[in-house]
Scaffold this motif. Structure first.
Motif, PDB file in Angstrom:
ATOM      1  N   MET A   1       0.671  -0.891   0.111  1.00  0.00           N
ATOM      2  CA  MET A   1       0.254  -0.230   0.160  1.00  0.00           C
ATOM      3  C   MET A   1       0.649   0.491  -0.348  1.00  0.00           C
ATOM      4  O   MET A   1       0.830   1.849  -0.567  1.00  0.00           O
ATOM      5  CB  MET A   1      -1.045  -0.186   1.189  1.00  0.00           C
ATOM      6  CG  MET A   1      -1.571   0.990   1.452  1.00  0.00           C
ATOM      7  SD  MET A   1      -3.637   1.342  -0.563  1.00  0.00           S
ATOM      8  CE  MET A   1      -4.106   2.842   0.350  1.00  0.00           C
ATOM      9  N   LYS A   2       1.456   1.022   0.798  1.00  0.00           N
ATOM     10  CA  LYS A   2       3.156   2.773   0.649  1.00  0.00           C
ATOM     11  C   LYS A   2       4.082   2.390  -0.933  1.00  0.00           C
ATOM     12  O   LYS A   2       4.160   4.178  -1.212  1.00  0.00           O
ATOM     13  CB  LYS A   2       4.124   2.412   1.849  1.00  0.00           C
ATOM     14  CG  LYS A   2       2.966   2.463   3.615  1.00  0.00           C
ATOM     15  CD  LYS A   2       4.331   2.199   4.560  1.00  0.00           C
ATOM     16  CE  LYS A   2       3.916   2.427   5.403  1.00  0.00           C
ATOM     17  NZ  LYS A   2       4.675   1.757   7.022  1.00  0.00           N
ATOM     18  N   ILE A   3       3.767   1.538  -1.306  1.00  0.00           N
ATOM     19  CA  ILE A   3       4.254   2.184  -2.213  1.00  0.00           C
ATOM     20  C   ILE A   3       3.703   2.543  -3.542  1.00  0.00           C
ATOM     21  O   ILE A   3       3.943   3.126  -4.233  1.00  0.00           O
ATOM     22  CB  ILE A   3       4.837   0.425  -3.081  1.00  0.00           C
ATOM     23  CG1 ILE A   3       5.967  -0.041  -1.716  1.00  0.00           C
ATOM     24  CG2 ILE A   3       5.595   0.421  -4.131  1.00  0.00           C
ATOM     25  CD1 ILE A   3       6.583  -1.346  -2.578  1.00  0.00           C
ATOM     26  N   ALA A   4       2.829   1.639  -3.809  1.00  0.00           N
ATOM     27  CA  ALA A   4       1.551   2.115  -4.282  1.00  0.00           C
ATOM     28  C   ALA A   4       1.523   4.063  -4.399  1.00  0.00           C
ATOM     29  O   ALA A   4       1.422   5.127  -5.059  1.00  0.00           O
ATOM     30  CB  ALA A   4       0.344   1.468  -4.705  1.00  0.00           C
ATOM     31  N   LEU A   5       1.407   4.515  -2.675  1.00  0.00           N
ATOM     32  CA  LEU A   5       0.901   5.760  -2.533  1.00  0.00           C
ATOM     33  C   LEU A   5       2.621   6.779  -3.341  1.00  0.00           C
ATOM     34  O   LEU A   5       2.108   7.280  -3.139  1.00  0.00           O
ATOM     35  CB  LEU A   5       0.423   5.553  -1.182  1.00  0.00           C
ATOM     36  CG  LEU A   5       0.486   7.077  -0.323  1.00  0.00           C
ATOM     37  CD1 LEU A   5      -0.287   7.825  -1.255  1.00  0.00           C
ATOM     38  CD2 LEU A   5       0.587   7.033   1.146  1.00  0.00           C
ATOM     39  N   LEU A   6       3.136   6.123  -3.151  1.00  0.00           N
ATOM     40  CA  LEU A   6       4.488   6.054  -2.852  1.00  0.00           C
ATOM     41  C   LEU A   6       4.257   6.766  -4.576  1.00  0.00           C
ATOM     42  O   LEU A   6       4.644   7.680  -5.059  1.00  0.00           O
ATOM     43  CB  LEU A   6       6.091   6.008  -3.157  1.00  0.00           C
ATOM     44  CG  LEU A   6       6.941   6.158  -2.676  1.00  0.00           C
ATOM     45  CD1 LEU A   6       7.323   7.423  -2.308  1.00  0.00           C
ATOM     46  CD2 LEU A   6       7.827   5.803  -2.604  1.00  0.00           C
ATOM     47  N   ILE A   7       4.259   5.525  -5.540  1.00  0.00           N
ATOM     48  CA  ILE A   7       4.270   6.187  -6.796  1.00  0.00           C
ATOM     49  C   ILE A   7       2.680   7.092  -7.264  1.00  0.00           C
ATOM     50  O   ILE A   7       3.700   7.254  -8.511  1.00  0.00           O
ATOM     51  CB  ILE A   7       4.032   4.422  -7.452  1.00  0.00           C
ATOM     52  CG1 ILE A   7       5.387   3.113  -7.768  1.00  0.00           C
ATOM     53  CG2 ILE A   7       3.220   4.554  -8.855  1.00  0.00           C
ATOM     54  CD1 ILE A   7       4.545   1.767  -7.605  1.00  0.00           C
ATOM     55  N   VAL A   8       2.175   6.717  -6.956  1.00  0.00           N
ATOM     56  CA  VAL A   8       1.312   7.703  -6.990  1.00  0.00           C
ATOM     57  C   VAL A   8       1.594   9.495  -6.713  1.00  0.00           C
ATOM     58  O   VAL A   8       1.258  10.595  -7.765  1.00  0.00           O
ATOM     59  CB  VAL A   8      -0.282   7.879  -6.593  1.00  0.00           C
ATOM     60  CG1 VAL A   8      -1.243   8.580  -7.028  1.00  0.00           C
ATOM     61  CG2 VAL A   8      -1.112   6.374  -6.910  1.00  0.00           C
TER      62      VAL A   8
END
Length: 62
Positions: A1-8
Motif C-alpha cells: 500500500m505504501k509503495i502504491a501511494l509513493l508511486i502515485v
C-alpha cells in the motif's frame, strides 16, 4: 500500500513539473521520452549480441 501511494505521489509531482513549459521545452521532453523508449530495447539487444559473441570467442579459445 505504501509503495502504491509513493508511486502515485511521485507521478503527480512529475506531471506538475511540466505545467509551465513552453512548446519547445515540451517537444524536448517528448523527444527524450521517445528516444528512451526506442533506445532502451535497441541497447539491450546490442548488449546481448555483444555478450553472445564474446562468450563464443571465449569458448573457442579454451
Amino acid at each position: 500500500m505504501k509503495i502504491a501511494l509513493l508511486i502515485v505521489v511521485s507521478l503527480a509531482l512529475s506531471l506538475a513539473g511540466c505545467a509551465n513549459m513552453n512548446s519547445a521545452e515540451q517537444r524536448m521532453v517528448s523527444g527524450a521520452a521517445i528516444g528512451g523508449v526506442v533506445a532502451g530495447p535497441i541497447g539491450a539487444g546490442v548488449g546481448a549480441g555483444i555478450g553472445y559473441v564474446v562468450d563464443r570467442n571465449e569458448d573457442q579459445v579454451r
